[in-house]
Write a protein that holds these residues in place. Structure first.
Motif, mmCIF file in Angstrom:
data_model
loop_
_atom_site.group_PDB
_atom_site.id
_atom_site.type_symbol
_atom_site.label_atom_id
_atom_site.label_comp_id
_atom_site.label_asym_id
_atom_site.label_seq_id
_atom_site.Cartn_x
_atom_site.Cartn_y
_atom_site.Cartn_z
ATOM 1 N N ASP A 26 -1.030 14.933 8.533
ATOM 2 C CA ASP A 26 0.092 14.825 7.594
ATOM 3 C C ASP A 26 0.205 13.447 6.962
ATOM 4 O O ASP A 26 1.291 12.877 6.833
ATOM 5 C CB ASP A 26 1.409 15.194 8.289
ATOM 6 N N GLY A 27 -0.933 12.858 6.589
ATOM 7 C CA GLY A 27 -0.946 11.577 5.909
ATOM 8 C C GLY A 27 -0.774 10.360 6.794
ATOM 9 O O GLY A 27 -0.721 9.238 6.315
ATOM 10 N N THR A 28 -0.726 10.560 8.094
ATOM 11 C CA THR A 28 -0.583 9.446 9.034
ATOM 12 C C THR A 28 -1.888 9.267 9.807
ATOM 13 O O THR A 28 -2.401 10.224 10.386
ATOM 14 C CB THR A 28 0.562 9.713 10.032
ATOM 15 N N VAL A 29 -2.426 8.050 9.797
ATOM 16 C CA VAL A 29 -3.658 7.780 10.538
ATOM 17 C C VAL A 29 -3.365 7.914 12.028
ATOM 18 O O VAL A 29 -2.429 7.314 12.550
ATOM 19 C CB VAL A 29 -4.194 6.363 10.224
ATOM 20 N N VAL A 75 -12.801 -3.532 1.915
ATOM 21 C CA VAL A 75 -13.674 -3.318 0.757
ATOM 22 C C VAL A 75 -14.641 -2.166 1.051
ATOM 23 O O VAL A 75 -14.876 -1.314 0.197
ATOM 24 C CB VAL A 75 -14.423 -4.611 0.373
ATOM 25 N N THR A 76 -15.166 -2.116 2.264
ATOM 26 C CA THR A 76 -16.037 -1.000 2.653
ATOM 27 C C THR A 76 -15.285 0.320 2.520
ATOM 28 O O THR A 76 -15.820 1.308 1.990
ATOM 29 C CB THR A 76 -16.539 -1.186 4.099
ATOM 30 N N LEU A 77 -14.042 0.348 2.980
ATOM 31 C CA LEU A 77 -13.224 1.557 2.864
ATOM 32 C C LEU A 77 -12.996 1.911 1.401
ATOM 33 O O LEU A 77 -13.066 3.083 1.024
ATOM 34 C CB LEU A 77 -11.879 1.360 3.569
ATOM 35 N N ARG A 78 -12.770 0.919 0.558
ATOM 36 C CA ARG A 78 -12.540 1.181 -0.873
ATOM 37 C C ARG A 78 -13.775 1.831 -1.497
ATOM 38 O O ARG A 78 -13.652 2.757 -2.306
ATOM 39 C CB ARG A 78 -12.203 -0.126 -1.594
ATOM 40 N N PHE A 79 -14.944 1.386 -1.120
ATOM 41 C CA PHE A 79 -16.166 2.007 -1.635
ATOM 42 C C PHE A 79 -16.316 3.423 -1.063
ATOM 43 O O PHE A 79 -16.752 4.323 -1.754
ATOM 44 C CB PHE A 79 -17.389 1.147 -1.322
ATOM 45 N N GLY A 80 -15.949 3.617 0.198
ATOM 46 C CA GLY A 80 -16.018 4.947 0.797
ATOM 47 C C GLY A 80 -15.066 5.927 0.144
ATOM 48 O O GLY A 80 -15.398 7.095 -0.065
ATOM 49 N N ILE A 81 -13.901 5.458 -0.220
ATOM 50 C CA ILE A 81 -12.924 6.315 -0.894
ATOM 51 C C ILE A 81 -13.422 6.695 -2.286
ATOM 52 O O ILE A 81 -13.158 7.791 -2.765
ATOM 53 C CB ILE A 81 -11.555 5.612 -0.966
ATOM 54 N N PRO A 108 -6.257 9.310 -5.486
ATOM 55 C CA PRO A 108 -5.646 8.366 -6.423
ATOM 56 C C PRO A 108 -4.531 7.520 -5.796
ATOM 57 O O PRO A 108 -4.439 6.321 -6.044
ATOM 58 C CB PRO A 108 -5.108 9.256 -7.541
ATOM 59 N N THR A 109 -3.706 8.127 -4.961
ATOM 60 C CA THR A 109 -2.639 7.382 -4.293
ATOM 61 C C THR A 109 -3.214 6.376 -3.312
ATOM 62 O O THR A 109 -2.790 5.217 -3.275
ATOM 63 C CB THR A 109 -1.693 8.351 -3.543
ATOM 64 N N VAL A 110 -4.179 6.790 -2.535
ATOM 65 C CA VAL A 110 -4.800 5.905 -1.557
ATOM 66 C C VAL A 110 -5.517 4.761 -2.273
ATOM 67 O O VAL A 110 -5.420 3.608 -1.863
ATOM 68 C CB VAL A 110 -5.767 6.682 -0.637
ATOM 69 N N VAL A 111 -6.207 5.072 -3.352
ATOM 70 C CA VAL A 111 -6.916 4.043 -4.119
ATOM 71 C C VAL A 111 -5.928 3.009 -4.640
ATOM 72 O O VAL A 111 -6.161 1.802 -4.522
ATOM 73 C CB VAL A 111 -7.734 4.667 -5.276
ATOM 74 N N ARG A 112 -4.820 3.447 -5.212
ATOM 75 C CA ARG A 112 -3.821 2.503 -5.728
ATOM 76 C C ARG A 112 -3.274 1.605 -4.627
ATOM 77 O O ARG A 112 -3.138 0.392 -4.803
ATOM 78 C CB ARG A 112 -2.672 3.251 -6.405
#
Length: 103
Positions: A12-15, A34-40, A49-53
């Motif tokens: 439900d959106g919680t890690v 940064v690694t996570l940003r590339f993975g996303i 889109p929400t996670v990226v922002r």
């Protein structure tokens, strides 16, 4: 260097957990963001889109002296991988992301 969406469990959106610690090592934890940003960037989900922002907002707070070399490292790593293992469109996909913070 292995922090990507496939290594994060969520409900439900919680890690709820981070798994696969094979690449764990000492170093600056911000590199993993940064690694996570590339993975996303390679993920295809409705939440992206929400996670990226949100992640980009965190990256925007990092000092340029850290973010630029880390971004360049990941850009080269992913573009190189795409050149050797994927199609030209995949190379363009990673080049598009690399150029977002190349300035």
């Amino acid at each position: 260097m292995d922090f990507h969406p496939g290594n994060i469990l969520a409900v439900d959106g919680t890690v709820t957990a981070v798994i696969d610690w094979d690449g764990a090592a000492r170093g600056d934890h911000r590199f993993d963001l940064v690694t996570l940003r590339f993975g996303i960037h390679s993920a295809d989900t409705d939440a992206t889109p929400t996670v990226v922002r949100r992640l980009d907002a965190v990256l925007d707070t990092l000092p340029d002296s850290l973010l630029r070399p880390v971004w360049a490292h990941m850009s080269l790593r992913m573009v190189d991988w795409a050149i050797r293992h994927h199609s030209p469109s995949e190379v363009d996909h990673w080049l598009d992301l690399a150029e977002q913070r190349a300035r």
